[in-house]
Design a protein around this motif. Structure first.
Motif, PDB file in Angstrom:
ATOM      1  N   ASP A  79      29.065  58.344  49.990  1.00  0.00           N
ATOM      2  CA  ASP A  79      30.277  59.131  49.724  1.00  0.00           C
ATOM      3  C   ASP A  79      31.446  58.588  50.526  1.00  0.00           C
ATOM      4  O   ASP A  79      32.601  58.650  50.074  1.00  0.00           O
ATOM      5  CB  ASP A  79      30.033  60.605  50.070  1.00  0.00           C
ATOM      6  CG  ASP A  79      29.057  61.262  49.109  1.00  0.00           C
ATOM      7  OD1 ASP A  79      28.897  60.754  47.983  1.00  0.00           O
ATOM      8  OD2 ASP A  79      28.454  62.295  49.488  1.00  0.00           O
ATOM      9  N   ASP A  80      31.169  58.065  51.709  1.00  0.00           N
ATOM     10  CA  ASP A  80      32.233  57.486  52.537  1.00  0.00           C
ATOM     11  C   ASP A  80      32.808  56.238  51.873  1.00  0.00           C
ATOM     12  O   ASP A  80      34.015  55.994  51.931  1.00  0.00           O
ATOM     13  CB  ASP A  80      31.677  57.149  53.928  1.00  0.00           C
ATOM     14  CG  ASP A  80      32.771  56.783  54.901  1.00  0.00           C
ATOM     15  OD1 ASP A  80      33.684  57.620  55.106  1.00  0.00           O
ATOM     16  OD2 ASP A  80      32.742  55.652  55.432  1.00  0.00           O
ATOM     17  N   ASP A  81      31.951  55.460  51.221  1.00  0.00           N
ATOM     18  CA  ASP A  81      32.437  54.282  50.496  1.00  0.00           C
ATOM     19  C   ASP A  81      33.384  54.693  49.377  1.00  0.00           C
ATOM     20  O   ASP A  81      34.428  54.063  49.154  1.00  0.00           O
ATOM     21  CB  ASP A  81      31.261  53.496  49.901  1.00  0.00           C
ATOM     22  CG  ASP A  81      30.373  52.889  50.970  1.00  0.00           C
ATOM     23  OD1 ASP A  81      30.882  52.581  52.062  1.00  0.00           O
ATOM     24  OD2 ASP A  81      29.163  52.727  50.697  1.00  0.00           O
ATOM     25  N   ALA A  83      35.114  57.481  49.211  1.00  0.00           N
ATOM     26  CA  ALA A  83      36.319  58.118  49.747  1.00  0.00           C
ATOM     27  C   ALA A  83      37.329  57.100  50.240  1.00  0.00           C
ATOM     28  O   ALA A  83      38.519  57.421  50.367  1.00  0.00           O
ATOM     29  CB  ALA A  83      35.946  59.066  50.889  1.00  0.00           C
ATOM     30  N   HIS A  84      36.894  55.874  50.524  1.00  0.00           N
ATOM     31  CA  HIS A  84      37.808  54.853  51.047  1.00  0.00           C
ATOM     32  C   HIS A  84      37.972  53.689  50.075  1.00  0.00           C
ATOM     33  O   HIS A  84      38.100  52.538  50.483  1.00  0.00           O
ATOM     34  CB  HIS A  84      37.301  54.337  52.409  1.00  0.00           C
ATOM     35  CG  HIS A  84      37.334  55.387  53.484  1.00  0.00           C
ATOM     36  ND1 HIS A  84      36.308  56.284  53.670  1.00  0.00           N
ATOM     37  CD2 HIS A  84      38.282  55.682  54.407  1.00  0.00           C
ATOM     38  CE1 HIS A  84      36.610  57.085  54.681  1.00  0.00           C
ATOM     39  NE2 HIS A  84      37.798  56.750  55.146  1.00  0.00           N
ATOM     40  N   LEU A  85      37.935  54.004  48.788  1.00  0.00           N
ATOM     41  CA  LEU A  85      38.165  52.951  47.803  1.00  0.00           C
ATOM     42  C   LEU A  85      39.568  52.387  47.975  1.00  0.00           C
ATOM     43  O   LEU A  85      40.518  53.129  48.231  1.00  0.00           O
ATOM     44  CB  LEU A  85      37.995  53.512  46.384  1.00  0.00           C
ATOM     45  CG  LEU A  85      36.567  53.846  45.940  1.00  0.00           C
ATOM     46  CD1 LEU A  85      36.600  54.522  44.575  1.00  0.00           C
ATOM     47  CD2 LEU A  85      35.710  52.609  45.895  1.00  0.00           C
ATOM     48  N   PRO A  86      39.738  51.086  47.813  1.00  0.00           N
ATOM     49  CA  PRO A  86      41.057  50.454  48.022  1.00  0.00           C
ATOM     50  C   PRO A  86      41.982  50.649  46.815  1.00  0.00           C
ATOM     51  O   PRO A  86      42.460  49.689  46.209  1.00  0.00           O
ATOM     52  CB  PRO A  86      40.699  48.989  48.232  1.00  0.00           C
ATOM     53  CG  PRO A  86      39.455  48.796  47.431  1.00  0.00           C
ATOM     54  CD  PRO A  86      38.686  50.082  47.537  1.00  0.00           C
ATOM     55  N   ALA A  90      43.074  57.382  45.484  1.00  0.00           N
ATOM     56  CA  ALA A  90      41.869  57.939  46.081  1.00  0.00           C
ATOM     57  C   ALA A  90      42.043  59.421  46.386  1.00  0.00           C
ATOM     58  O   ALA A  90      41.147  60.214  46.154  1.00  0.00           O
ATOM     59  CB  ALA A  90      41.520  57.177  47.351  1.00  0.00           C
ATOM     60  N   ARG A  91      43.192  59.823  46.916  1.00  0.00           N
ATOM     61  CA  ARG A  91      43.477  61.222  47.202  1.00  0.00           C
ATOM     62  C   ARG A  91      44.843  61.612  46.669  1.00  0.00           C
ATOM     63  O   ARG A  91      45.467  62.538  47.176  1.00  0.00           O
ATOM     64  CB  ARG A  91      43.421  61.478  48.706  1.00  0.00           C
ATOM     65  CG  ARG A  91      42.027  61.636  49.256  1.00  0.00           C
ATOM     66  CD  ARG A  91      41.420  62.961  48.815  1.00  0.00           C
ATOM     67  NE  ARG A  91      39.989  63.057  49.106  1.00  0.00           N
ATOM     68  CZ  ARG A  91      39.222  64.057  48.748  1.00  0.00           C
ATOM     69  NH1 ARG A  91      39.732  65.051  48.042  1.00  0.00           N
ATOM     70  NH2 ARG A  91      37.943  64.076  49.041  1.00  0.00           N
TER      71      ARG A  91
END
Length: 361
Positions: A79-81, A83-86, A90-91
């Protein structure tokens, strides 16, 4: 007020303006869900998750995501991967364009959400975007990331809120190839006129008046079985209709729709449809029965009805006569009883008077 629970927190990117928002489901399902059971004993059927390597059941906390490579290798993705998609979405719900609403193909529209302002600081920019959408009569096209993938969305105003519809990417919508009829068909102007008349007669409907009749019937069945009663019987199949040509079907539909609204059909609509039998060939009808036979059947039926009426009336008169005779008999019996009682009283008085005279002598 329904429970407002956000499923995603982020911000709307409107140029250099950032609007903190919460994503809230705009729809809910009222469908009845069923459990799978073992029909012999009613036991619940459950799905258990087992690890193939350890051959044991694992809990939800032990389950993650992985991508299966071409050679079968599992590449774990946390999930951390995700959440930090380039990617910038993302948010963020990144608005990329404003277009007229009719530019959006309804085939692309999917899940609907409300965008709730995330705190007091978001009230002013949220209202600004809402009023700008209202005044422009346009919708905003945006990109956002949700549940592990980047998605396309459409923002529009609903009341005092901003709603977002998830959209399919254009290449996810199939072309309607091979769906339309592949035969040449000619539609006449009169057929189109009748179709227009039918559309006008049927009119509009308030969608709030429509409801799920299947769910109502299902709830009745569940309630009956829970009470140990027999579920209501399903209505019988609709009777088979006659084969009509297109013009006749349209004319009959218009006439029926007008009658259901209490309107009178126009003279032209009362005419038969035999002259329009160009689209569908009608099957041969059976020859009509001879006039004498038909008349005989009607006469017999009428005679039966008349005889039944006479029999019923005679029975009613007989019943009334019997009731009258019973009443007369009761009255006669009462009168006889009263007469006998009077005679007895007179005899008793005479005896007492004779006895009194003897004592005096």
């Amino acid at each position: 007020m329904w429970n407002v629970r956000s499923i995603w927190n982020g911000a709307i990117s409107f140029g250099l303006v950032s609007i903190p928002i919460k994503l809230v489901n705009a729809t809910e399902s009222h469908s009845i869900s069923f459990r799978q059971i073992h029909t012999e004993d009613g036991g619940r059927i459950r799905y258990r998750k087992f690890c193939e390597l350890e051959d044991r059941e694992v809990s939800g906390a032990e389950i993650g995501k992985a991508y299966e490579d071409a050679d079968g290798t599992m590449i774990q993705i946390s999930d951390d991967d995700l959440a930090h998609l380039p990617i910038p979405t993302a948010r963020t719900i990144e608005i990329v364009a404003f277009v007229p609403a009719d530019r959006i193909d309804p085939l692309q529209m999917g899940a609907a959400y409300y965008l709730a302002a995330g705190g007091a600081a978001a009230a002013k920019p949220y209202t600004l975007l809402r009023e700008a959408l209202k005044r422009s009569n346009k919708v905003a096209i945006a990109k956002y990331a949700l549940r592990g993938r980047e998605r396309l969305g459409m923002l529009r105003v609903v009341g005092d809120a901003i709603a977002m519809h998830g959209l399919l990417w254009p290449d996810e919508v199939r072309a309607p190839e091979g769906v339309a009829p592949d035969t040449d068909v000619t539609v006449r102007d009169k057929e189109l006129d009748l179709a227009d008349a039918l559309m006008d007669t049927l009119g509009e409907v308030d969608l709030a008046d429509l409801h799920d009749e299947y769910q109502d019937a299902l709830e009745e069945v569940i309630a009956a079985k829970a009470a140990g009663e027999e579920p209501p019987e399903a209505p019988g199949p609709a009777p088979g209709g006659k084969v009509l040509d297109l013009m006749a079907a349209l004319e009959n539909s218009v006439r029926a729709a007008k009658e259901s609204r209490g309107e009178e059909a126009e003279p032209g609509e009362e005419a038969g449809a035999a002259e329009h039998a160009e689209v569908t060939s009608l099957p041969r009808r059976r020859p009509a029965a001879p006039e004498g036979e038909t008349g005989g059947r009607r006469t017999t039926a009428g005679a039966k009805k008349t005889a039944a009426k006479k029999t019923t009336a005679g029975a009613a008169k007989t019943a009334k006569s019997a009731q009258a005779k019973k009443a007369a008999a009761k009255s006669t019996a009462k009168s006889a009883d009263r007469t006998a009682a009077k005679k007895t009283a007179k005899k008793t008085a005479a005896k007492k008077s004779a006895a009194s005279r003897k004592r005096t002598a």
